[in-house]
Scaffold this motif. Structure first.
Motif, PDB file in Angstrom:
ATOM      1  N   UNK A 181       0.807  -1.224   0.000  1.00 42.22           N
ATOM      2  CA  UNK A 181       0.000   0.000   0.000  1.00 42.22           C
ATOM      3  C   UNK A 181       0.842   1.277   0.000  1.00 42.22           C
ATOM      4  N   UNK A 182       2.133   1.137   0.149  1.00 40.64           N
ATOM      5  CA  UNK A 182       3.009   2.308   0.244  1.00 40.64           C
ATOM      6  C   UNK A 182       3.034   3.105  -1.058  1.00 40.64           C
ATOM      7  N   UNK A 183       2.991   4.421  -0.938  1.00 41.70           N
ATOM      8  CA  UNK A 183       3.073   5.311  -2.092  1.00 41.70           C
ATOM      9  C   UNK A 183       4.420   6.034  -2.153  1.00 41.70           C
ATOM     10  N   UNK A 184       5.241   5.805  -1.152  1.00 44.20           N
ATOM     11  CA  UNK A 184       6.521   6.505  -1.062  1.00 44.20           C
ATOM     12  C   UNK A 184       7.566   5.908  -2.007  1.00 44.20           C
ATOM     13  N   UNK A 185       8.354   6.790  -2.604  1.00 39.01           N
ATOM     14  CA  UNK A 185       9.503   6.360  -3.398  1.00 39.01           C
ATOM     15  C   UNK A 185      10.746   6.445  -2.523  1.00 39.01           C
ATOM     16  N   UNK A 186      11.505   5.360  -2.481  1.00 40.78           N
ATOM     17  CA  UNK A 186      12.726   5.338  -1.675  1.00 40.78           C
ATOM     18  C   UNK A 186      13.926   5.412  -2.612  1.00 40.78           C
ATOM     19  N   UNK A 187      14.723   6.426  -2.417  1.00 43.98           N
ATOM     20  CA  UNK A 187      15.870   6.670  -3.283  1.00 43.98           C
ATOM     21  C   UNK A 187      17.136   6.116  -2.634  1.00 43.98           C
ATOM     22  N   UNK A 188      17.830   5.235  -3.349  1.00 47.36           N
ATOM     23  CA  UNK A 188      19.068   4.659  -2.817  1.00 47.36           C
ATOM     24  C   UNK A 188      20.214   4.891  -3.801  1.00 47.36           C
ATOM     25  N   UNK A 189      21.414   4.820  -3.281  1.00 50.58           N
ATOM     26  CA  UNK A 189      22.597   4.977  -4.129  1.00 50.58           C
ATOM     27  C   UNK A 189      23.448   3.725  -4.040  1.00 50.58           C
ATOM     28  N   UNK A 190      23.782   3.155  -5.201  1.00 52.17           N
ATOM     29  CA  UNK A 190      24.643   1.981  -5.268  1.00 52.17           C
ATOM     30  C   UNK A 190      25.996   2.420  -5.829  1.00 52.17           C
ATOM     31  N   UNK A 191      27.054   2.391  -5.008  1.00 51.02           N
ATOM     32  CA  UNK A 191      28.383   2.797  -5.498  1.00 51.02           C
ATOM     33  C   UNK A 191      28.950   1.753  -6.465  1.00 51.02           C
ATOM     34  N   UNK A 192      29.943   2.156  -7.228  1.00 48.02           N
ATOM     35  CA  UNK A 192      30.636   1.235  -8.126  1.00 48.02           C
ATOM     36  C   UNK A 192      31.281   0.098  -7.326  1.00 48.02           C
ATOM     37  N   UNK A 228      25.116  -8.197 -13.535  1.00 48.28           N
ATOM     38  CA  UNK A 228      25.102  -6.892 -14.180  1.00 48.28           C
ATOM     39  C   UNK A 228      24.393  -5.829 -13.375  1.00 48.28           C
ATOM     40  N   UNK A 229      24.503  -5.939 -12.023  1.00 45.96           N
ATOM     41  CA  UNK A 229      23.918  -4.901 -11.176  1.00 45.96           C
ATOM     42  C   UNK A 229      24.652  -3.580 -11.440  1.00 45.96           C
ATOM     43  N   UNK A 230      23.872  -2.507 -11.616  1.00 49.34           N
ATOM     44  CA  UNK A 230      24.441  -1.214 -12.000  1.00 49.34           C
ATOM     45  C   UNK A 230      24.711  -0.322 -10.789  1.00 49.34           C
ATOM     46  N   UNK A 231      25.559   0.652 -11.019  1.00 45.00           N
ATOM     47  CA  UNK A 231      25.807   1.681 -10.012  1.00 45.00           C
ATOM     48  C   UNK A 231      24.958   2.902 -10.349  1.00 45.00           C
ATOM     49  N   UNK A 232      24.730   3.734  -9.336  1.00 43.66           N
ATOM     50  CA  UNK A 232      23.965   4.950  -9.563  1.00 43.66           C
ATOM     51  C   UNK A 232      22.841   5.102  -8.559  1.00 43.66           C
ATOM     52  N   UNK A 271      11.163  -7.676  -9.221  1.00 42.72           N
ATOM     53  CA  UNK A 271      11.078  -6.304  -9.747  1.00 42.72           C
ATOM     54  C   UNK A 271      12.278  -5.469  -9.312  1.00 42.72           C
ATOM     55  N   UNK A 272      12.725  -5.669  -8.088  1.00 45.81           N
ATOM     56  CA  UNK A 272      13.903  -4.949  -7.597  1.00 45.81           C
ATOM     57  C   UNK A 272      15.139  -5.318  -8.407  1.00 45.81           C
ATOM     58  N   UNK A 273      15.301  -6.606  -8.680  1.00 45.19           N
ATOM     59  CA  UNK A 273      16.449  -7.065  -9.468  1.00 45.19           C
ATOM     60  C   UNK A 273      16.408  -6.469 -10.870  1.00 45.19           C
ATOM     61  N   UNK A 274      15.221  -6.446 -11.474  1.00 48.04           N
ATOM     62  CA  UNK A 274      15.079  -5.863 -12.815  1.00 48.04           C
ATOM     63  C   UNK A 274      15.494  -4.399 -12.833  1.00 48.04           C
ATOM     64  N   UNK A 293      18.891  -2.821 -14.703  1.00 41.70           N
ATOM     65  CA  UNK A 293      18.569  -2.063 -15.920  1.00 41.70           C
ATOM     66  C   UNK A 293      19.280  -0.713 -15.966  1.00 41.70           C
ATOM     67  N   UNK A 294      19.806  -0.268 -14.830  1.00 39.87           N
ATOM     68  CA  UNK A 294      20.553   0.990 -14.822  1.00 39.87           C
ATOM     69  C   UNK A 294      19.921   2.051 -13.952  1.00 39.87           C
ATOM     70  N   UNK A 295      20.771   2.811 -13.269  1.00 35.40           N
ATOM     71  CA  UNK A 295      20.283   3.868 -12.387  1.00 35.40           C
ATOM     72  C   UNK A 295      20.263   5.215 -13.080  1.00 35.40           C
ATOM     73  N   UNK A 296      20.132   6.257 -12.293  1.00 36.19           N
ATOM     74  CA  UNK A 296      20.108   7.618 -12.821  1.00 36.19           C
ATOM     75  C   UNK A 296      21.233   8.416 -12.176  1.00 36.19           C
ATOM     76  N   UNK A 297      21.485   9.605 -12.726  1.00 36.95           N
ATOM     77  CA  UNK A 297      22.517  10.456 -12.130  1.00 36.95           C
ATOM     78  C   UNK A 297      21.936  11.401 -11.095  1.00 36.95           C
TER      79      UNK A 297
END
Length: 360
Positions: A47-58, A92-96, A108-111, A115-119
């Motif tokens: 039921x959560x509507x919140x977006x959680x932003x995380x950072x994955x380092x290289x 092929x887990x991405x950084x970003x 879904x999390x793995x996908x 698939x690639x993060x954002x800057x």
């Protein structure tokens, strides 16, 4: 001999019961384990509507990524997630930066993570026709600030004065009017705003939206002067148009109705102002609602309300500054979204009977 024969079946039955009990325990344990693993791989909060932003380092390993997900409340068990990722041969887990939700399951999390993060650290999508309280919730869902904190900052007199000094053509003394409900209502321009710092200050977030509005003020400054309208009045008119418009209507015609009513000294009688006065989101306005005592109620007060009732997109800005030349003073929306414009009350009532009440 007789007693031994009697004992053997008894011992066999007892042994069988023990085996069945052990088997039952094994089955229950296996089932419980399966259900636990299935639950651990499912969404944390559907039921959560919140977006959680995380950072994955290289160079972050799958186990470390699982730890980050667990720490941010995106999975319930990092060990199970790690084994699941290996079982799926996920690579092929991405950084970003990644913008995830608790409604996502492990798959879904793995996908997303492969698939690639954002800057950008997080992004705010502010739609047209949103009120200040709605925008506060959008900001809260993307940051660590609560909606109450956001609203408090948006109404903070000291912060408002800072904005007045920085954007004198946009944030004028009219936002500080005694009857204005929220000084910055309608001033947070609808757009998509990326932010590149996870710990971006609330003042910077709000300032970015005001800056966007200020850019449009510069664009339409000549048009406002021609109409002899202040930015506050333009934003107020644009907000009324925004809240009344449908996808199938011409906003410039709605604008013409409002201006024609003002010229004839007629109340604007627009339902969204009543809802704003009530502080509610409802699909229908009742006759009792029209009597609410508020300077924003355009059924009992003539002229424009004290300020905007929502934010407005550029198309509503244009309509507010360039209304079509018509004789219309009434309009109503049909069930399919089309808008019927009329010149007299008699024509309006006929249209209402035909398309709304169905009594004609």
């Amino acid at each position: 001999m007789f007693s031994e024969q009697k004992k053997r079946p008894f011992f066999k039955r007892k042994k069988g019961i023990v085996l069945l009990s052990v088997l039952a325990v094994i089955i229950i344990a296996a089932l419980s384990g399966f259900l636990y693993v299935k639950s651990a791989l499912g969404p944390v909060d559907q039921k959560s509507k919140q977006t959680i932003n995380i950072h994955i380092p290289n160079g972050t390993s799958v186990r470390e990524i699982a730890g980050i997900l667990k720490e941010n409340g995106l999975i319930s068990n990092d060990t199970i997630f790690t084994y699941y990722a290996k079982y799926k041969n996920a690579s092929g887990f991405k950084a970003g930066y990644f913008h995830l939700k608790q409604t996502m399951d492990a798959e879904q999390l793995i996908q997303k993570l492969t698939s690639g993060g954002t800057d950008y650290a997080f992004q705010l999508v502010i739609p047209e026709g949103k009120q200040l309280s709605d925008i506060a919730t959008i900001i809260a869902n993307q940051t660590n600030f609560s909606a109450k904190e956001v609203e408090a900052k948006l109404d903070d007199p000291t912060f408002i004065k800072k904005l007045m000094k920085k954007y004198p053509k946009t944030v004028t003394s009219q936002v500080d009017g005694k009857q204005v409900k929220h000084p910055l209502e309608g001033y947070l321009f609808p757009a998509t705003y990326p932010f590149y710092r996870e710990d971006e200050s609330l003042e910077t977030i709000i300032d970015t939206m005001i800056k966007q509005t200020d850019q449009y003020v510069k664009t339409y400054e000549k048009d406002m002067k021609k109409r002899n309208m202040s930015i506050h009045d333009v934003l107020t008119m644009a907000s009324l148009i925004e809240m009344e418009a449908t996808e199938k209507t011409d906003r410039s015609k709605i604008s013409s109705v409002f201006y024609n009513r003002l010229k004839k000294d007629m109340p604007l009688q627009t339902d969204p102002t009543v809802l704003y006065a009530l502080g509610e989101h409802k699909s229908r306005v009742y006759y009792k609602d029209l009597k609410v005592k508020s300077p924003y109620n355009t059924y009992i007060n003539k002229g424009l309300p004290p300020g905007p009732i929502a934010n407005a997109g550029e198309s509503s800005w244009k309509a507010a500054l360039h209304p079509e030349k018509t004789d219309f003073v009434y309009f109503l929306a049909k069930k399919n979204g089309e808008v019927v414009f009329t010149k007299t009350l008699n024509e309006h009532n006929k249209a209402k009977a035909k398309y709304i009440t169905g009594s004609n």
